[in-house]
Write a protein that holds these residues in place. Structure first.
Motif, PDB file in Angstrom:
ATOM      1  N   TYR A  43       0.823  -1.212   0.000  1.00  0.00           N
ATOM      2  CA  TYR A  43       0.000   0.000   0.000  1.00  0.00           C
ATOM      3  C   TYR A  43       0.857   1.263   0.000  1.00  0.00           C
ATOM      4  CZ  TYR A  43      -4.228  -2.723   0.747  1.00  0.00           C
ATOM      5  OH  TYR A  43      -5.274  -3.600   0.601  1.00  0.00           O
ATOM      6  N   LEU A  44       1.935   1.247   0.773  1.00  0.00           N
ATOM      7  CA  LEU A  44       2.854   2.392   0.770  1.00  0.00           C
ATOM      8  C   LEU A  44       3.438   2.601  -0.621  1.00  0.00           C
ATOM      9  CD1 LEU A  44       4.893   1.970   4.079  1.00  0.00           C
ATOM     10  CD2 LEU A  44       3.499   3.934   3.436  1.00  0.00           C
ATOM     11  N   TYR A  45       3.878   1.518  -1.227  1.00  0.00           N
ATOM     12  CA  TYR A  45       4.468   1.604  -2.558  1.00  0.00           C
ATOM     13  C   TYR A  45       3.462   2.158  -3.563  1.00  0.00           C
ATOM     14  CZ  TYR A  45       6.136   0.383  -7.141  1.00  0.00           C
ATOM     15  OH  TYR A  45       6.497   0.450  -8.453  1.00  0.00           O
ATOM     16  N   ASP A  76       4.234   9.894  -7.190  1.00  0.00           N
ATOM     17  CA  ASP A  76       5.385  10.171  -8.043  1.00  0.00           C
ATOM     18  C   ASP A  76       4.974  10.366  -9.497  1.00  0.00           C
ATOM     19  OD1 ASP A  76       8.290  10.424  -8.092  1.00  0.00           O
ATOM     20  OD2 ASP A  76       8.277   8.620  -9.314  1.00  0.00           O
ATOM     21  N   ASN A  77       4.009   9.581  -9.962  1.00  0.00           N
ATOM     22  CA  ASN A  77       3.620   9.621 -11.367  1.00  0.00           C
ATOM     23  C   ASN A  77       2.525  10.622 -11.694  1.00  0.00           C
ATOM     24  OD1 ASN A  77       5.264   7.596 -12.750  1.00  0.00           O
ATOM     25  ND2 ASN A  77       4.374   6.246 -11.228  1.00  0.00           N
ATOM     26  N   VAL A  78       1.742  11.029 -10.714  1.00  0.00           N
ATOM     27  CA  VAL A  78       0.620  11.910 -10.997  1.00  0.00           C
ATOM     28  C   VAL A  78       0.818  13.302 -10.390  1.00  0.00           C
ATOM     29  CG1 VAL A  78      -1.868  12.246 -10.699  1.00  0.00           C
ATOM     30  CG2 VAL A  78      -0.966   9.980 -11.222  1.00  0.00           C
ATOM     31  N   LEU A 138      11.117   8.890   3.738  1.00  0.00           N
ATOM     32  CA  LEU A 138      10.353   7.849   4.410  1.00  0.00           C
ATOM     33  C   LEU A 138      11.331   6.892   5.065  1.00  0.00           C
ATOM     34  CD1 LEU A 138       7.667   6.228   4.873  1.00  0.00           C
ATOM     35  CD2 LEU A 138       8.187   5.071   2.717  1.00  0.00           C
ATOM     36  N   THR A 139      11.138   6.627   6.349  1.00  0.00           N
ATOM     37  CA  THR A 139      11.952   5.617   7.023  1.00  0.00           C
ATOM     38  C   THR A 139      11.020   4.530   7.535  1.00  0.00           C
ATOM     39  OG1 THR A 139      11.928   6.878   9.089  1.00  0.00           O
ATOM     40  CG2 THR A 139      13.831   7.175   7.676  1.00  0.00           C
ATOM     41  N   LEU A 153      12.690   4.629  -5.373  1.00  0.00           N
ATOM     42  CA  LEU A 153      11.862   5.810  -5.582  1.00  0.00           C
ATOM     43  C   LEU A 153      12.146   6.871  -4.522  1.00  0.00           C
ATOM     44  CD1 LEU A 153       8.199   5.851  -6.607  1.00  0.00           C
ATOM     45  CD2 LEU A 153       8.844   7.096  -4.585  1.00  0.00           C
ATOM     46  N   MET A 154      12.212   6.457  -3.261  1.00  0.00           N
ATOM     47  CA  MET A 154      12.433   7.426  -2.179  1.00  0.00           C
ATOM     48  C   MET A 154      13.857   7.975  -2.215  1.00  0.00           C
ATOM     49  SD  MET A 154       9.510   7.837  -0.979  1.00  0.00           S
ATOM     50  CE  MET A 154      10.054   9.102   0.147  1.00  0.00           C
ATOM     51  N   MET A 155      14.797   7.178  -2.635  1.00  0.00           N
ATOM     52  CA  MET A 155      16.177   7.645  -2.734  1.00  0.00           C
ATOM     53  C   MET A 155      16.265   8.789  -3.751  1.00  0.00           C
ATOM     54  SD  MET A 155      19.572   5.408  -3.616  1.00  0.00           S
ATOM     55  CE  MET A 155      18.825   4.783  -5.114  1.00  0.00           C
ATOM     56  N   ARG A 156      15.553   8.651  -4.862  1.00  0.00           N
ATOM     57  CA  ARG A 156      15.562   9.693  -5.890  1.00  0.00           C
ATOM     58  C   ARG A 156      14.841  10.957  -5.444  1.00  0.00           C
ATOM     59  NH1 ARG A 156      12.396   7.936  -9.895  1.00  0.00           N
ATOM     60  NH2 ARG A 156      11.921   5.914  -9.030  1.00  0.00           N
ATOM     61  N   ARG A 157      13.887  10.821  -4.521  1.00  0.00           N
ATOM     62  CA  ARG A 157      13.112  11.974  -4.070  1.00  0.00           C
ATOM     63  C   ARG A 157      13.773  12.712  -2.906  1.00  0.00           C
ATOM     64  NH1 ARG A 157       6.888  10.186  -3.978  1.00  0.00           N
ATOM     65  NH2 ARG A 157       6.606  12.425  -3.867  1.00  0.00           N
ATOM     66  N   ASP A 158      14.655  12.043  -2.192  1.00  0.00           N
ATOM     67  CA  ASP A 158      15.283  12.630  -1.001  1.00  0.00           C
ATOM     68  C   ASP A 158      16.193  13.786  -1.420  1.00  0.00           C
ATOM     69  OD1 ASP A 158      16.745  13.255   1.289  1.00  0.00           O
ATOM     70  OD2 ASP A 158      17.003  11.159   1.868  1.00  0.00           O
ATOM     71  N   PRO A 159      15.894  15.007  -0.958  1.00  0.00           N
ATOM     72  CA  PRO A 159      16.707  16.162  -1.374  1.00  0.00           C
ATOM     73  C   PRO A 159      18.126  16.140  -0.809  1.00  0.00           C
ATOM     74  CG  PRO A 159      15.119  16.821   0.283  1.00  0.00           C
ATOM     75  CD  PRO A 159      14.803  15.391  -0.070  1.00  0.00           C
TER      76      PRO A 159
END
Length: 118
Positions: free
Chosen positions: A51-53, A60-62, A74-75, A94-100
């Motif tokens: 569900y998290l994914y 991410d896509n919308v 997210l941890t 996905l989260m690695m790419r979003r982490d500033p």
């Protein structure tokens, strides 16, 4: 006859005005101001991970294409997760790419064949 207490309805500030219907389903976009979530040690299993994914993949896509940032960090350590599942691997990517604050490790060059310039 006793009077019934007045019922006061509160609107949820996170979904106020954001409800929509798509394919007969009510869509609640959620809170786009939330940027960091710590879900460590919450007994989240693989179904919760799915569900998290799905939620973050949708975001991410919308939503991010419309300029809405959404969740950036997210941890989920110390949960009941199988770290080898596709959803876990894809979610971490996905989260690695979003982490500033994420810095991609630099590839080390192989200097074994390098010659000194003269």
């Amino acid at each position: 006859k006793e009077q019934e207490p007045e019922t006061v309805e509160f609107q949820n500030p996170l979904i106020e005005g954001n409800l929509s219907e798509t394919d007969g389903k009510i869509v609640v976009p959620g809170n786009y101001a939330l940027t960091c979530v710590n879900l460590n040690s919450n007994k989240i299993g693989n179904s919760g991970l799915t569900y998290l994914y799905k939620a973050l993949h949708y975001q991410d896509n919308v939503t991010m294409r419309r300029g809405v940032k959404g969740l950036l960090r997210l941890t989920i350590k110390n949960n009941q997760l199988d770290l080898s599942t596709k959803h876990y691997v894809d979610l971490m990517d996905l989260m690695m790419r979003r982490d500033p604050f994420y810095e991609h490790p630099l590839l080390e060059e192989d200097n074994s064949n390098a010659t000194a310039a003269t």
